[in-house]
Every structure is written in structure tokens, then in C-alpha cells.
Design a protein around this motif. Structure first.
Motif, PDB file in Angstrom:
ATOM      1  N   CYS A 189       0.853  -1.187   0.000  1.00 55.24           N
ATOM      2  CA  CYS A 189       0.000   0.000   0.000  1.00 55.24           C
ATOM      3  C   CYS A 189       0.887   1.235   0.000  1.00 55.24           C
ATOM      4  CB  CYS A 189      -0.892  -0.007   1.246  1.00 55.24           C
ATOM      5  SG  CYS A 189      -2.020   1.399   1.337  1.00 55.24           S
ATOM      6  N   CYS A 190       0.536   2.230  -0.797  1.00 54.41           N
ATOM      7  CA  CYS A 190       1.291   3.481  -0.778  1.00 54.41           C
ATOM      8  C   CYS A 190       0.348   4.640  -1.066  1.00 54.41           C
ATOM      9  CB  CYS A 190       2.446   3.463  -1.782  1.00 54.41           C
ATOM     10  SG  CYS A 190       1.952   3.393  -3.510  1.00 54.41           S
ATOM     11  N   THR A 191       0.808   5.824  -0.766  1.00 58.32           N
ATOM     12  CA  THR A 191       0.018   7.019  -1.061  1.00 58.32           C
ATOM     13  C   THR A 191       0.028   7.281  -2.568  1.00 58.32           C
ATOM     14  OG1 THR A 191       1.976   8.379  -0.717  1.00 58.32           O
ATOM     15  CG2 THR A 191       0.501   8.076   1.177  1.00 58.32           C
ATOM     16  N   PRO A 192      -0.988   7.984  -3.078  1.00 62.13           N
ATOM     17  CA  PRO A 192      -0.991   8.314  -4.509  1.00 62.13           C
ATOM     18  C   PRO A 192       0.245   9.089  -4.953  1.00 62.13           C
ATOM     19  CG  PRO A 192      -3.169   8.668  -3.572  1.00 62.13           C
ATOM     20  CD  PRO A 192      -2.251   8.373  -2.415  1.00 62.13           C
ATOM     21  N   THR A 193       0.712  10.001  -4.109  1.00 60.30           N
ATOM     22  CA  THR A 193       1.902  10.779  -4.471  1.00 60.30           C
ATOM     23  C   THR A 193       3.099   9.876  -4.699  1.00 60.30           C
ATOM     24  OG1 THR A 193       1.211  12.794  -3.333  1.00 60.30           O
ATOM     25  CG2 THR A 193       3.573  12.478  -3.632  1.00 60.30           C
ATOM     26  N   PHE A 194       3.370   8.999  -3.749  1.00 56.53           N
ATOM     27  CA  PHE A 194       4.513   8.105  -3.884  1.00 56.53           C
ATOM     28  C   PHE A 194       4.334   7.167  -5.074  1.00 56.53           C
ATOM     29  CE2 PHE A 194       6.956   4.303  -3.166  1.00 56.53           C
ATOM     30  CZ  PHE A 194       8.198   4.815  -2.841  1.00 56.53           C
ATOM     31  N   GLY A 195       3.137   6.639  -5.226  1.00 57.87           N
ATOM     32  CA  GLY A 195       2.886   5.704  -6.314  1.00 57.87           C
ATOM     33  C   GLY A 195       3.092   6.323  -7.681  1.00 57.87           C
ATOM     34  N   MET A 196       2.606   7.544  -7.854  1.00 56.80           N
ATOM     35  CA  MET A 196       2.704   8.197  -9.156  1.00 56.80           C
ATOM     36  C   MET A 196       4.115   8.679  -9.459  1.00 56.80           C
ATOM     37  SD  MET A 196      -0.926  10.222  -8.906  1.00 56.80           S
ATOM     38  CE  MET A 196      -0.789  11.101 -10.445  1.00 56.80           C
ATOM     39  N   SER A 219     -10.343  17.800  -4.726  1.00 54.20           N
ATOM     40  CA  SER A 219     -10.299  16.654  -5.632  1.00 54.20           C
ATOM     41  C   SER A 219      -9.410  15.570  -5.052  1.00 54.20           C
ATOM     42  CB  SER A 219      -9.762  17.072  -7.009  1.00 54.20           C
ATOM     43  OG  SER A 219      -9.574  15.935  -7.841  1.00 54.20           O
ATOM     44  N   ASP A 220      -9.770  14.317  -5.307  1.00 58.52           N
ATOM     45  CA  ASP A 220      -8.922  13.199  -4.911  1.00 58.52           C
ATOM     46  C   ASP A 220      -7.986  12.803  -6.051  1.00 58.52           C
ATOM     47  OD1 ASP A 220      -8.089  11.402  -2.961  1.00 58.52           O
ATOM     48  OD2 ASP A 220      -9.344   9.787  -3.748  1.00 58.52           O
ATOM     49  N   ASP A 221      -8.023  13.562  -7.139  1.00 58.59           N
ATOM     50  CA  ASP A 221      -7.246  13.244  -8.337  1.00 58.59           C
ATOM     51  C   ASP A 221      -6.071  14.216  -8.449  1.00 58.59           C
ATOM     52  OD1 ASP A 221      -6.240  12.684 -10.825  1.00 58.59           O
ATOM     53  OD2 ASP A 221      -8.176  12.713 -11.855  1.00 58.59           O
ATOM     54  N   LEU A 222      -4.864  13.710  -8.208  1.00 60.36           N
ATOM     55  CA  LEU A 222      -3.677  14.554  -8.306  1.00 60.36           C
ATOM     56  C   LEU A 222      -3.496  15.125  -9.712  1.00 60.36           C
ATOM     57  CD1 LEU A 222      -1.074  12.613  -6.155  1.00 60.36           C
ATOM     58  CD2 LEU A 222      -1.590  15.037  -5.948  1.00 60.36           C
ATOM     59  N   ARG A 223      -3.857  14.332 -10.700  1.00 56.67           N
ATOM     60  CA  ARG A 223      -3.686  14.800 -12.078  1.00 56.67           C
ATOM     61  C   ARG A 223      -4.570  16.003 -12.366  1.00 56.67           C
ATOM     62  NH1 ARG A 223      -0.974  10.817 -15.135  1.00 56.67           N
ATOM     63  NH2 ARG A 223      -0.719   8.871 -13.989  1.00 56.67           N
ATOM     64  N   CYS A 265      -5.496  18.265 -10.104  1.00 57.95           N
ATOM     65  CA  CYS A 265      -4.880  19.408  -9.423  1.00 57.95           C
ATOM     66  C   CYS A 265      -3.721  19.973 -10.236  1.00 57.95           C
ATOM     67  CB  CYS A 265      -4.394  18.978  -8.037  1.00 57.95           C
ATOM     68  SG  CYS A 265      -5.705  18.492  -6.886  1.00 57.95           S
ATOM     69  N   ILE A 266      -2.863  19.087 -10.725  1.00 59.53           N
ATOM     70  CA  ILE A 266      -1.698  19.533 -11.486  1.00 59.53           C
ATOM     71  C   ILE A 266      -2.119  20.063 -12.858  1.00 59.53           C
ATOM     72  CG2 ILE A 266       0.472  18.775 -12.544  1.00 59.53           C
ATOM     73  CD1 ILE A 266       0.671  16.744 -10.195  1.00 59.53           C
ATOM     74  N   GLY A 267      -3.045  19.371 -13.503  1.00 57.76           N
ATOM     75  CA  GLY A 267      -3.520  19.816 -14.818  1.00 57.76           C
ATOM     76  C   GLY A 267      -4.179  21.176 -14.758  1.00 57.76           C
ATOM     77  N   SER A 268      -4.918  21.441 -13.692  1.00 54.96           N
ATOM     78  CA  SER A 268      -5.576  22.748 -13.549  1.00 54.96           C
ATOM     79  C   SER A 268      -4.546  23.850 -13.383  1.00 54.96           C
ATOM     80  CB  SER A 268      -6.532  22.717 -12.350  1.00 54.96           C
ATOM     81  OG  SER A 268      -7.553  21.751 -12.547  1.00 54.96           O
ATOM     82  N   ALA A 269      -3.462  23.560 -12.644  1.00 54.60           N
ATOM     83  CA  ALA A 269      -2.386  24.545 -12.518  1.00 54.60           C
ATOM     84  C   ALA A 269      -1.692  24.764 -13.863  1.00 54.60           C
ATOM     85  CB  ALA A 269      -1.382  24.086 -11.463  1.00 54.60           C
ATOM     86  N   LEU A 270      -1.452  23.687 -14.609  1.00 53.97           N
ATOM     87  CA  LEU A 270      -0.836  23.809 -15.934  1.00 53.97           C
ATOM     88  C   LEU A 270      -1.664  24.692 -16.860  1.00 53.97           C
ATOM     89  CD1 LEU A 270       0.336  20.125 -16.520  1.00 53.97           C
ATOM     90  CD2 LEU A 270       1.834  22.130 -16.615  1.00 53.97           C
ATOM     91  N   ASP A 271      -2.990  24.595 -16.730  1.00 57.25           N
ATOM     92  CA  ASP A 271      -3.894  25.369 -17.595  1.00 57.25           C
ATOM     93  C   ASP A 271      -4.100  26.789 -17.111  1.00 57.25           C
ATOM     94  OD1 ASP A 271      -4.225  23.174 -19.222  1.00 57.25           O
ATOM     95  OD2 ASP A 271      -6.053  22.482 -18.227  1.00 57.25           O
ATOM     96  N   CYS A 306      -5.577  27.719 -14.313  1.00 55.71           N
ATOM     97  CA  CYS A 306      -6.878  27.895 -13.655  1.00 55.71           C
ATOM     98  C   CYS A 306      -6.743  28.238 -12.173  1.00 55.71           C
ATOM     99  CB  CYS A 306      -7.711  26.627 -13.797  1.00 55.71           C
ATOM    100  SG  CYS A 306      -8.083  26.175 -15.507  1.00 55.71           S
ATOM    101  N   GLY A 307      -5.563  28.055 -11.617  1.00 54.99           N
ATOM    102  CA  GLY A 307      -5.368  28.318 -10.204  1.00 54.99           C
ATOM    103  C   GLY A 307      -4.049  27.722  -9.751  1.00 54.99           C
ATOM    104  N   ILE A 308      -3.893  27.587  -8.453  1.00 54.27           N
ATOM    105  CA  ILE A 308      -2.666  27.048  -7.875  1.00 54.27           C
ATOM    106  C   ILE A 308      -2.966  25.731  -7.175  1.00 54.27           C
ATOM    107  CG2 ILE A 308      -1.645  29.335  -7.572  1.00 54.27           C
ATOM    108  CD1 ILE A 308      -2.425  29.176  -4.614  1.00 54.27           C
ATOM    109  N   SER A 309      -1.916  25.004  -6.804  1.00 53.79           N
ATOM    110  CA  SER A 309      -2.074  23.782  -6.030  1.00 53.79           C
ATOM    111  C   SER A 309      -0.846  23.604  -5.150  1.00 53.79           C
ATOM    112  CB  SER A 309      -2.262  22.570  -6.940  1.00 53.79           C
ATOM    113  OG  SER A 309      -2.658  21.430  -6.195  1.00 53.79           O
ATOM    114  N   PHE A 310      -1.000  22.821  -4.087  1.00 52.65           N
ATOM    115  CA  PHE A 310       0.091  22.556  -3.142  1.00 52.65           C
ATOM    116  C   PHE A 310       0.403  21.078  -3.223  1.00 52.65           C
ATOM    117  CE2 PHE A 310       1.532  22.081   1.438  1.00 52.65           C
ATOM    118  CZ  PHE A 310       2.679  22.859   1.309  1.00 52.65           C
ATOM    119  N   VAL A 311       1.502  20.728  -3.910  1.00 52.37           N
ATOM    120  CA  VAL A 311       1.777  19.321  -4.230  1.00 52.37           C
ATOM    121  C   VAL A 311       3.247  18.995  -3.997  1.00 52.37           C
ATOM    122  CG1 VAL A 311      -0.054  19.251  -5.978  1.00 52.37           C
ATOM    123  CG2 VAL A 311       2.300  19.805  -6.662  1.00 52.37           C
ATOM    124  N   SER A 312       3.529  17.702  -4.036  1.00 51.20           N
ATOM    125  CA  SER A 312       4.902  17.238  -3.922  1.00 51.20           C
ATOM    126  C   SER A 312       5.712  17.687  -5.132  1.00 51.20           C
ATOM    127  CB  SER A 312       4.927  15.716  -3.819  1.00 51.20           C
ATOM    128  OG  SER A 312       6.251  15.225  -3.931  1.00 51.20           O
TER     129      SER A 312
END
Length: 317
Positions: free
Chosen positions: A101-108, A231-235, A237-243, A245-251
Motif C-alpha cells: 500500500c502506498c500514497t498516490p503521491t509516492f505511487g505516481m 479533488s482526490d485526483d492529483l492529475r 490538481c496539477i492539470g488545472s495549474a498547468l492550464d 486555472c489556479g494554484i495547487s500545493f503538491v509534492s
């Protein structure tokens, strides 16, 4: 009333035992890393299923009724049989199995490279499972032997003493934005970022916990941002920042490639804690398991100096 004999998961019995041990829904919830509401709902399920009140709620501490004591006795027997079954199945030598088992961040960010190294070391593994869960769920899952091993990022520690813990390098988190938003890359006051929408993870994620703790230390909460999208979807959050649309706080490990090719900018906030801990852990009883030892070796190899050089360009596909 539910039909007696209807299938139920052993987590209901685990919850019953913990409530009896602590005498409190809230203490049981804290021990199991779930909400007090979830504990209450599980006890209610048992009471409806068996048609009896299991706890006397009139005092300052919950006490099992006569029916509660009977269910408690049988629940402990069932949980003991389940643990015995899991232990005996794990002793079979014919097929090698490992559940991680791992967190989504580590897994991705890291799982593909670890998996490649691990499979090379263990070509005879018959069944290899990877499950993405949040830290508290991973801790409970290893405790309950649902997973053999877990790798998580966390802010508040790994409490059970029965675990063998392998500390890993800390994980750095940053705010991210598109260059079109024209935010400076020098450390800034949090008020500058509050002007924008934020794409944040749900409760239970350690990045959300770290963000909440940091904001509280500065006299703010997440609702002070212009808009909050959970959102539970990291992609997403990151995709919205790329576009833009806003900011995100991520690894930072998740967006390193985007930062290197200047599709995203990383931002630090004055007086913010930008790191969280990371570790792998398993039950002490599994210390001699060669598959677990080999996975830990692959993990440590990834984070060695040589391994870090090979992960510097990682980004989400």
C-alpha cells in the motif's frame, strides 16, 4: 432489523473490540484512524444486525451490555481465526505474494521505477498488488494485515510500536502555478496566493493536513483562498495549474519535469513548513520475509545518491 447472518466485514468486530477497550467512540476512532461517526455507524450496524443493544450509554463511559459481552467474546474469536488464517496462508512456499500500500503521491512519482527494480530481483513473484490509500488508511491496513508493507508521506508520525519503520528522505511540497499567472518565484507572503483559486486534496491526505497546519499558524484557513476545489485526483490538481486555472500545493517530485521545462513555477511561502516525512513500514513479525526485505532494498536503492540522479527528471505522463 437486518437479517441475522447477513455478510459483514471483520472491521465491524475490530471496531467493537476497540470501543470495549477504550470505553469511548472518540478514543476508538482515534486509535483506528477513522472518524467518530464511522465508529458509531459500525456499532449501530452490529446492533441492528443482531437485534440487541450492545452498549450501555447512560454513564460517562460506554459499558457493554450482556449481549455486548457475548458478541465481544465471539468477535475476538473470529478475529483470532482470521489472523491465524492470514498467517498460515502467508507461510505457503509454492507461490510468492506481496501486497503493498502506498500514497498516490509516492505511487505516481516513484512506483514504476521501484517496480522495475523489484521484479528484476524477484522474477518468481506470483502475485504482486499495489493499492493507493491515504496515510491513516495505510497504517490501519498494515495493522490489520490487509497489506504486507506500506510507504507513506505523513505529518503526524507512525504510532504503533509493532511496526518496523524505514525512514526515507523527506518529501518537499510547493505551490505551483502556470507562468501565465506571473507569480514570483521568490518566497512570498501567503496573502499573495490567497488571491487565487486553489485545487486541493481531500481530508486525510497529508499534503492537505500540512497545508491546513501552515495556514492556521499564519491565522488563515483554506476557505480564505479565492475559491477552493477539492479533488482526490492529483492529475486534476496539477492539470488545472498547468492550464492557469489556479494554484495547487503538491509534492515537488510529481512536477519536477514540468518545472525543468518551465511549464510550471514552484513557489515557497514565508514561515511555511514545506516538507513532510516519508517512510516504509511493516509489522515486526514480517521482518524475516525475503520479499519484504527485497522491496525495501529496491526502495533504498531508488533513494540512494545514484537513484536520485535517475529520478530528477520525473513528471507525470
Amino acid at each position: 432489523m437486518r437479517k441475522v447472518g447477513e455478510r459483514m466485514e471483520t472491521r465491524y468486530f475490530q471496531t467493537l473490540v476497540k470501543v470495549c477497550e477504550t470505553g469511548s467512540f472518540s478514543k476508538a476512532a482515534e486509535s483506528l484512524h477513522i472518524t467518530q461517526s464511522a465508529v458509531s455507524q459500525r456499532i449501530k450496524f452490529l446492533e441492528e444486525n443482531y437485534g440487541h443493544q450492545l452498549f450501555d450509554r447512560s454513564g460517562t463511559q460506554l459499558e457493554p451490555t450482556g449481549a455486548g459481552l457475548l458478541v465481544l467474546e465471539k468477535a475476538r474469536e473470529i478475529l483470532a481465526k482470521e489472523r491465524e488464517l492470514v498467517d498460515r496462508l502467508s507461510s505457503f512456499k509454492g507461490e510468492k505474494r506481496l501486497s503493498i500500500c502506498c500514497t498516490p503521491t509516492f505511487g505516481m512519482a516513484y512506483l514504476p521505477r521501484i517496480l522495475s527494480d523489484f521484479v528484476l530481483r524477484n522474477a518468481d513473484v506470483h502475485d504482486l498488488k499495489f493499492i493507493f490509500k491515504q496515510p491513516a488508511e495505510a497504517i490501519v491496513g498494515v495493522q490489520n494485515k490487509e497489506y504486507d508493507l506500506a510507504v507513506i508521506e505523513y505529518c503526524d508520525g507512525i504510532p504503533p510500536e509493532s511496526f518496523v519503520v524505514y525512514p526515507l528522505p523527506d518529501d518537499e511540497l510547493v505551490f505551483i502555478s502556470a507562468p501565465s499567472m506571473d507569480l514570483p518565484e521568490t518566497p512570498m507572503e501567503i496573502e499573495r496566493l490567497l488571491e487565487f483559486p486553489i485545487y486541493a486534496r481531500r481530508d486525510g491526505c497529508s499534503s492537505r493536513n500540512l497545508l491546513r497546519q501552515n495556514l492556521a499558524n499564519l491565522g488563515h484557513d483554506i476557505n480564505d483562498f479565492k475559491r477552493v476545489v477539492i479533488s482526490d485526483d492529483l492529475r486534476l490538481c496539477i492539470g488545472s495549474a498547468l492550464d492557469g486555472c489556479g494554484i495547487s500545493f503538491v509534492s515537488r517530485s510529481l512536477v519536477r519535469g514540468y518545472l525543468l521545462d518551465h511549464r510550471l513555477r514552484a513557489h515557497y511561502v514565508k514561515d511555511f513548513t514545506h516538507v513532510r516525512s516519508r517512510a516504509a513500514f511493516h509489522l515486526a513479525a514480517r521482518s524475516e520475509d525475503p520479499l519484504i526485505s527485497n522491496f525495501i532494498a529496491s526502495l533504498q536503492s531508488l533513494f540512494s545518491d545514484r537513484g536520485r540522479r535517475h529520478t530528477d527528471g520525473l513528471a507525470l505522463p
